[in-house]
Write a protein that holds these residues in place. Structure first.
Motif, mmCIF file in Angstrom:
data_model
loop_
_atom_site.group_PDB
_atom_site.id
_atom_site.type_symbol
_atom_site.label_atom_id
_atom_site.label_comp_id
_atom_site.label_asym_id
_atom_site.label_seq_id
_atom_site.Cartn_x
_atom_site.Cartn_y
_atom_site.Cartn_z
ATOM 1 N N SER A 10 0.828 -1.201 0.000
ATOM 2 C CA SER A 10 0.000 0.000 0.000
ATOM 3 C C SER A 10 0.866 1.256 0.000
ATOM 4 C CB SER A 10 -0.916 0.015 1.230
ATOM 5 O OG SER A 10 -1.885 -0.995 1.156
ATOM 6 N N ARG A 11 1.903 1.244 0.814
ATOM 7 C CA ARG A 11 2.802 2.400 0.873
ATOM 8 C C ARG A 11 3.480 2.650 -0.471
ATOM 9 N NH1 ARG A 11 7.792 1.783 4.812
ATOM 10 N NH2 ARG A 11 8.190 0.150 3.260
ATOM 11 N N GLU A 12 3.947 1.588 -1.101
ATOM 12 C CA GLU A 12 4.639 1.760 -2.384
ATOM 13 C C GLU A 12 3.694 2.236 -3.472
ATOM 14 O OE1 GLU A 12 7.929 1.796 -2.638
ATOM 15 O OE2 GLU A 12 7.684 1.550 -0.468
ATOM 16 N N ARG A 13 2.433 1.774 -3.443
ATOM 17 C CA ARG A 13 1.477 2.263 -4.440
ATOM 18 C C ARG A 13 1.234 3.755 -4.271
ATOM 19 N NH1 ARG A 13 -0.757 -3.071 -3.728
ATOM 20 N NH2 ARG A 13 -2.036 -2.428 -1.964
ATOM 21 N N LEU A 14 1.196 4.211 -3.023
ATOM 22 C CA LEU A 14 1.024 5.647 -2.771
ATOM 23 C C LEU A 14 2.229 6.438 -3.256
ATOM 24 C CD1 LEU A 14 -0.605 5.794 0.774
ATOM 25 C CD2 LEU A 14 -1.532 6.785 -1.307
ATOM 26 N N ARG A 15 3.413 5.928 -2.976
ATOM 27 C CA ARG A 15 4.615 6.631 -3.397
ATOM 28 C C ARG A 15 4.677 6.770 -4.915
ATOM 29 N NH1 ARG A 15 9.013 3.773 0.702
ATOM 30 N NH2 ARG A 15 8.753 5.266 2.436
ATOM 31 N N LYS A 16 4.356 5.711 -5.623
ATOM 32 C CA LYS A 16 4.357 5.771 -7.080
ATOM 33 C C LYS A 16 3.283 6.710 -7.596
ATOM 34 C CE LYS A 16 6.209 1.093 -7.681
ATOM 35 N NZ LYS A 16 5.924 -0.293 -8.144
ATOM 36 N N GLY A 17 2.135 6.734 -6.909
ATOM 37 C CA GLY A 17 1.033 7.568 -7.357
ATOM 38 C C GLY A 17 1.276 9.050 -7.201
ATOM 39 N N LYS A 18 2.205 9.417 -6.321
ATOM 40 C CA LYS A 18 2.470 10.840 -6.102
ATOM 41 C C LYS A 18 3.092 11.508 -7.327
ATOM 42 C CE LYS A 18 5.140 10.917 -2.589
ATOM 43 N NZ LYS A 18 5.972 11.576 -1.570
ATOM 44 N N ASN A 19 3.801 10.733 -8.144
ATOM 45 C CA ASN A 19 4.474 11.271 -9.330
ATOM 46 C C ASN A 19 5.417 12.421 -8.984
ATOM 47 O OD1 ASN A 19 3.157 9.537 -11.169
ATOM 48 N ND2 ASN A 19 1.359 10.856 -11.132
ATOM 49 N N GLY A 20 6.050 12.274 -7.822
ATOM 50 C CA GLY A 20 7.045 13.261 -7.444
ATOM 51 C C GLY A 20 6.520 14.469 -6.730
ATOM 52 N N HIS A 21 5.203 14.597 -6.523
ATOM 53 C CA HIS A 21 4.642 15.755 -5.824
ATOM 54 C C HIS A 21 4.527 15.403 -4.344
ATOM 55 C CE1 HIS A 21 3.866 17.643 -9.649
ATOM 56 N NE2 HIS A 21 3.241 16.555 -10.052
ATOM 57 N N THR A 22 5.562 15.726 -3.569
ATOM 58 C CA THR A 22 5.682 15.204 -2.215
ATOM 59 C C THR A 22 4.678 15.799 -1.237
ATOM 60 O OG1 THR A 22 7.383 16.848 -1.718
ATOM 61 C CG2 THR A 22 8.113 14.691 -2.512
ATOM 62 N N THR A 23 4.125 16.956 -1.535
ATOM 63 C CA THR A 23 3.178 17.546 -0.586
ATOM 64 C C THR A 23 1.829 17.797 -1.230
ATOM 65 O OG1 THR A 23 3.966 19.790 -1.120
ATOM 66 C CG2 THR A 23 5.012 18.663 0.738
ATOM 67 N N GLN A 24 1.546 17.056 -2.288
ATOM 68 C CA GLN A 24 0.280 17.223 -2.989
ATOM 69 C C GLN A 24 -0.888 16.897 -2.071
ATOM 70 O OE1 GLN A 24 0.467 18.139 -6.146
ATOM 71 N NE2 GLN A 24 -1.556 17.851 -7.010
#
Length: 283
Positions: free
Chosen positions: A259-273
């Motif tokens: 779950s954590r990795e799916r979230l990280r990938k989904g951010k697309n680099g926007h760390t505070t979106q």
């Protein structure tokens, strides 16, 4: 599990009126038969879970008086001892206070130095990931303890949550309530009430897909994604069933880490979106 976290989706007034209704004789007989198969600890949890969610979601307001012990006994078909233990749990959580000779009243939420996680603490995807990291450390150990300590009743409750999750997939639902219920049953299976109390405190907001925008389906498709989550839950349950503590820890860690990795990938680099502006895979 007889009651879930949506059972008290009522206004305070409706809730109090419901508690005061006198059940018919057939209802009493049916409830009595069901109660014979329910363990006292499970009965306490039913009452605590239901009232705690109603209080935290504002369905019962600060200052409101809870129903009397007798009314709660009738509503849940339990003994006075069970009701008093449930109320003691709520008092320990600073949700209510008992005024002797008057009744039990809901307390206002107050700011203190005590640990707490609020809805606003899930403002960004990074916030959701932070809570997932906390869950990984706690729930991984909970799964191991559950494998060592679970009872047959615990196992049946976990299996019921698994079936409810599969039913929700078939019904084209997001499966959030049974997803949370499965994790709750793992916590209860530890035999350590503090794990379950923490899960009750956090509620369904710990399920990441309640906090992120999931209007778009997961890359592999909604059905495949939810079936994968279901399979991860089954792996956890199988290890607990087999009393394989290390296997249960590994399965839970894998599930939450995915779950954590799916979230990280989904951010697309926007760390505070903000979570509400992202179209992420369900996690």
């Amino acid at each position: 599990m007889t009651w879930d976290f949506y059972l008290f989706n009522l206004t305070c007034q409706q809730f109090l009126m419901l508690l005061r209704k006198t059940p018919s004789q057939p209802q009493i007989a049916s409830a009595g038969a069901a109660a014979q198969n329910r363990r006292p600890r499970g009965l306490v949890n039913e009452i605590v879970d239901s009232l705690a969610v109603s209080i935290r979601e504002g369905q019962i307001q600060p200052g409101d008086k809870l129903p009397t012990e007798a009314e709660i006994m009738v509503r849940f078909d339990v003994s006075r001892t069970v009701v008093r233990e449930a109320l003691s749990r709520l008092q320990a959580s600073n949700l209510v206070e008992t005024r002797h000779g008057i009744g039990t009243f809901v307390l206002a939420a107050h700011d203190s130095g005590n640990f707490k996680i609020l809805a606003e603490d899930f403002a960004t995807v990074d916030d959701v990931i932070s809570v997932l990291e906390l869950r990984i450390s706690l729930e991984t150990e909970a799964a191991g303890l559950a494998a060592q300590r679970r009872t047959d009743d615990n196992l049946r409750a976990m299996e019921a949550a698994l079936q409810a999750f599969q039913d929700s997939i078939d019904a084209d639902s997001d499966g959030i309530p049974p997803d949370f219920q499965f994790h709750m049953e793992v916590a209860r299976s530890t035999g350590n009430r503090h794990f379950a109390d923490l899960m009750t405190y956090l509620g369904t907001m710990i399920i990441p897909r309640t906090r992120v925008n999931t209007t778009l389906s997961a890359p592999e498709g909604r059905l495949s994604y939810l079936q994968r989550v279901h399979s991860e839950h089954e792996s956890i349950c199988n290890a607990i069933r087999n009393r394989d503590a290390e296997g249960a820890r590994a399965a839970m860690r894998t599930h939450l880490s995915n779950s954590r990795e799916r979230l990280r990938k989904g951010k697309n680099g926007h760390t505070t979106q903000p979570v509400t502006s992202l179209n992420l895979a369900r996690v």
